[in-house]
Write a protein that holds these residues in place. Structure first.
Motif, short mmCIF file in Angstrom:
data_model
loop_
_atom_site.label_atom_id
_atom_site.label_comp_id
_atom_site.label_asym_id
_atom_site.label_seq_id
_atom_site.Cartn_x
_atom_site.Cartn_y
_atom_site.Cartn_z
N GLY A 15 0.68 -1.26 -0.01
CA GLY A 15 0.00 0.14 0.04
C GLY A 15 0.84 1.21 -0.02
O GLY A 15 0.17 2.46 0.17
N THR A 16 2.27 1.26 -0.41
CA THR A 16 2.91 2.34 -0.45
C THR A 16 3.28 2.82 -1.72
O THR A 16 3.41 1.77 -2.42
CB THR A 16 4.21 2.25 0.49
N ASP A 17 3.79 4.01 -1.77
CA ASP A 17 4.19 4.20 -3.43
C ASP A 17 5.39 4.03 -3.55
O ASP A 17 6.41 3.96 -2.61
CB ASP A 17 3.82 5.98 -3.42
N GLY A 18 5.77 4.00 -4.60
CA GLY A 18 7.33 3.67 -5.39
C GLY A 18 7.50 4.05 -6.58
O GLY A 18 6.67 4.21 -7.35
N ASP A 19 8.88 4.24 -6.81
CA ASP A 19 9.39 4.59 -8.21
C ASP A 19 10.45 3.73 -8.43
O ASP A 19 11.71 3.69 -7.99
CB ASP A 19 9.98 6.05 -8.20
N ASP A 20 10.12 2.62 -9.39
CA ASP A 20 10.93 1.34 -9.42
C ASP A 20 10.57 0.59 -10.56
O ASP A 20 9.70 1.09 -11.44
CB ASP A 20 10.95 0.55 -8.04
N SER A 21 11.24 -0.53 -10.82
CA SER A 21 10.78 -1.23 -11.59
C SER A 21 9.97 -2.58 -11.03
O SER A 21 10.61 -3.39 -10.57
CB SER A 21 11.97 -1.93 -12.40
N PRO A 22 8.27 -2.55 -10.72
CA PRO A 22 7.77 -3.47 -10.04
C PRO A 22 7.64 -4.83 -10.78
O PRO A 22 7.70 -4.99 -12.04
CB PRO A 22 6.43 -2.78 -9.89
N PHE A 23 7.09 -5.74 -9.96
CA PHE A 23 6.71 -6.98 -10.76
C PHE A 23 5.20 -6.93 -10.90
O PHE A 23 4.25 -6.22 -10.14
CB PHE A 23 6.84 -8.21 -9.51
N VAL A 24 4.64 -7.30 -11.98
CA VAL A 24 3.33 -6.89 -12.49
C VAL A 24 2.74 -8.29 -13.03
O VAL A 24 3.12 -9.16 -13.58
CB VAL A 24 3.33 -6.03 -13.67
N CYS A 25 1.42 -8.55 -12.22
CA CYS A 25 0.80 -9.47 -12.91
C CYS A 25 -0.40 -9.13 -14.17
O CYS A 25 -0.95 -8.41 -13.86
CB CYS A 25 -0.12 -10.18 -11.75
N LEU A 32 -2.03 -6.80 -10.86
CA LEU A 32 -1.33 -6.81 -9.50
C LEU A 32 -0.06 -6.02 -9.66
O LEU A 32 0.70 -6.62 -10.49
CB LEU A 32 -1.06 -8.06 -8.69
N ILE A 33 0.44 -5.04 -9.03
CA ILE A 33 1.70 -4.38 -9.17
C ILE A 33 2.24 -4.47 -7.49
O ILE A 33 1.79 -4.02 -6.67
CB ILE A 33 1.76 -2.93 -9.50
N VAL A 34 3.62 -5.13 -7.76
CA VAL A 34 3.95 -5.21 -6.44
C VAL A 34 5.67 -4.98 -6.37
O VAL A 34 6.29 -5.10 -7.13
CB VAL A 34 4.24 -6.70 -6.13
N HIS A 35 6.13 -4.13 -5.25
CA HIS A 35 7.40 -4.01 -4.93
C HIS A 35 8.16 -5.18 -5.13
O HIS A 35 8.10 -6.21 -4.81
CB HIS A 35 7.80 -3.29 -3.84
#
Length: 373
Positions: free
Chosen positions: A13-23, A28-31
């Motif tokens: 539930g927190t924001d990020g500026d990165d290359s996430p994992f995505v389903c 679904l977007i995950v750190h």
């Protein structure tokens, strides 16, 4: 080169500026770091064995919108740790910070609860008396003392309960042959299912929330208490607070466990813990005679118009019972716990004056600092 994007992690539930994992199926977007979060954890401050991670709190039909650790709000659209037994919710990062290690969480621990089993096994009823339709327990055999305890209402201003070490203000149980007393509330506490020891006052900290007569809303235990001042004493909380999520009200552990009634030799009546000052002229503690803050809690006797600070009423050592005897191998006679406030004799160990708590022999000229023994 991986693409850097701004996103909100569905796992924490927190924001990020990165290359996430995505389903790509459910979006679904995950750190990266959230991939390794444990499916379930055990918390030091929660009574149930484990809480589980969920990506959508709304699917759990939870009514809770506040983190049980920091007490800030949670976004139910994103991942949290959740206990389905009691509707306890925690931010993912809060849960990870305060979880037990794998070794600790794998131990067979039982939650500390106050149920009928514990209450019934803490004492045996020896004698009852009838008062109308009411049956009064007049004599008990308590697990903590070798003699029977008799119900009494003969108060003394210096009488303390051997269970919680607070002044006794209500009918209590006492031993006629020993300096031992228990107020009625403390005869119920007993733990025989594990090797854990717990101060009676600390039972309050095993709860996620409490109701306190000093505030109109429920108070929730918040481990994160940085820059939060206790509404009872005004001191900055060091180890967490019981916090109101609806308004700016916090209680540290000391104020949350202050007794509702206390006694002091300056007044023959019970003193009641008071939260709102009814006076507009008298802002002086009548024990230390120093000015007090009318916004902070104090003890008051309405009959005598007597007001005093809690620390002045309860004393310097509120949870230590003076006069108790101790047997040690290093000395042939029993030693009595005393408080030296004048004519300080020299400590037999360090040679410095014994001011404050000391162990004293009443049969020979021996005294030692309490902390030096």
């Amino acid at each position: 080169m991986l693409k850097i994007v701004s996103f909100t992690c569905n796992a924490c539930g927190t924001d990020g500026d990165d290359s996430p994992f995505v389903c790509t199926v459910c979006q679904l977007i995950v750190h990266k770091t959230c991939i390794s979060f444990p499916r379930s954890i055990k918390l030091r401050i929660h009574q149930h064995p484990r809480i589980i991670h969920t990506h959508h709190l709304q699917q759990c039909n939870s009514r809770n919108k506040y983190c049980g650790i920091c007490r800030d709000g949670v976004d139910t659209n994103y991942g949290v740790y959740y206990c389905q037994d009691c509707d306890f919710v925690a931010h993912v990062n809060c849960g990870i910070q305060y979880r037990q290690s794998n070794t600790e969480s794998d131990e067979d621990e039982r939650s500390i609860t106050m149920n009928d089993e514990f209450i019934e096994s803490s004492f045996d009823i020896i004698r009852e008396i009838k008062h109308g339709d009411e049956r009064i327990i007049a004599e008990i055999k308590h697990f903590s003392h070798q003699h029977n305890l008799i119900l009494s209402d003969e108060f003394s201003t210096d009488l303390k309960c051997d269970g919680c070490m607070l002044p006794i203000c209500t009918p209590f149980y006492s031993c006629t042959g020993c300096n031992f007393s228990l107020d009625k509330a403390c005869i119920s506490y007993n733990y025989h299912t594990c090797n854990h020891s717990l101060d009676v006052r600390c039972l309050i900290s095993t709860k996620d929330s409490i109701e306190h007569s000093g505030h109109e809303h429920p108070l929730y235990l918040a481990v994160e208490s940085e820059n939060r001042h206790c509404s009872g004493c005004g001191v900055s909380a060091e180890y967490g607070t019981f916090r109101c999520v609806d308004c700016d009200f916090n209680l540290d552990f000391k104020c949350a466990t202050l007794p509702d009634k206390a006694r002091h030799r300056y007044d023959k009546h019970p003193l009641f813990l008071t939260y709102i000052d009814p006076n507009d002229y008298q802002y002086v503690c009548q024990i230390c005679e120093k000015e007090r803050d009318p916004k902070l809690w104090f003890y008051r006797c309405e009959k005598c118009d007597f007001d005093a600070n809690p620390e002045c009423v309860l004393g310097k050592y509120p949870f230590i019972k003076l006069g108790d005897s101790y047997i040690f191998d290093n000395h042939p006679h029993p030693l009595v716990l005393v408080e030296k406030i004048e004519d300080y004799p020299a400590c037999h160990d360090c040679g410095k004056p014994c001011d404050g708590l000391a162990l004293e022999c009443h049969r020979c000229n021996f005294i030692i600092h309490w902390k030096r023994w």
